[in-house]
Enzyme design. Structure first.
Site, PDB file in Angstrom:
ATOM      1  N   PRO A 138       0.875  -1.246   0.095  1.00  0.00           N
ATOM      2  CG  PRO A 138      -0.096  -0.901   2.211  1.00  0.00           C
ATOM      3  CD  PRO A 138       0.911  -1.832   1.331  1.00  0.00           C
ATOM      4  CB  CYS A 139       3.205   2.778  -2.459  1.00  0.00           C
ATOM      5  SG  CYS A 139       2.381   2.377  -4.012  1.00  0.00           S
TER       6      CYS A 139
END
Length: 175
Positions: A138-139
């Site tokens: 989940p950048c």
């Protein structure tokens, strides 16, 4: 991965637009999303034919991605990820990023510190920009210090990142 498993591409619709998922065996290698049509195929792996019959594992991954797109808190940390040619530093940063929970954020500097490289916020940003499996890693949960959202390499860029963060903030109490 031993290289004997072939890659497969799975394309499907979600509330976040069309998604294309490239897998090898039971590891996710690439994910693109946010496209208005099945053109996600071309964005992910040009020239590759999408798979029609799905294994149980593939169906489960797709269902989880669709639930996430609907705003349901989903944890992807148990999925195997193919980090490809990532360096040791990039792999370490990506693995730590996977630990950022739904509805939470870290700054690029905090992620650099957690990766034992204080002062490497810019390098962390470059690593996030090259993340091949957004949502699963989940950048979008990594933001600028001082409250700025930062850039995002998915379709629609920062607007998509902002949309994801708002969705998670509004649904973080659900399970």
């Amino acid at each position: 991965m031993d290289g004997s498993e072939h890659e497969e591409l799975i394309v499907f619709a979600s509330k976040l637009g069309w998604m294309a998922l490239r897998i090898r065996g039971e590891a996710v290698g690439e994910l693109s999303f946010g496209y208005p049509s099945a053109a996600a195929i071309q964005a992910t792996v040009p020239g590759q034919v999408a798979r029609q019959e799905l294994s149980h594992w593939q169906s489960e991954v797709i269902e989880r991605l669709r639930r996430y797109a609907e705003g349901v808190p989903v944890d992807f940390r148990d999925l195997s990820v193919d980090f490809g040619a990532a360096t040791e530093f990039q792999t370490r940063v990506l693995k730590i990023c996977r630990g950022i929970l739904y509805g939470q954020t870290l700054t690029y500097g905090e992620l650099a510190l957690a990766a034992r490289t204080p002062g490497a916020a810019r390098a962390v940003g470059n690593c996030m920009a090259s993340n091949r499996v957004p949502l699963i890693i989940p950048c979008h949960r990594v933001v600028r210090a001082g409250g700025g959202i930062g850039s995002y390499s998915a379709a629609k860029g920062s607007a998509t990142k902002c949309e994801l963060l708002k969705m998670e903030a509004g649904n973080s109490g659900k399970s």
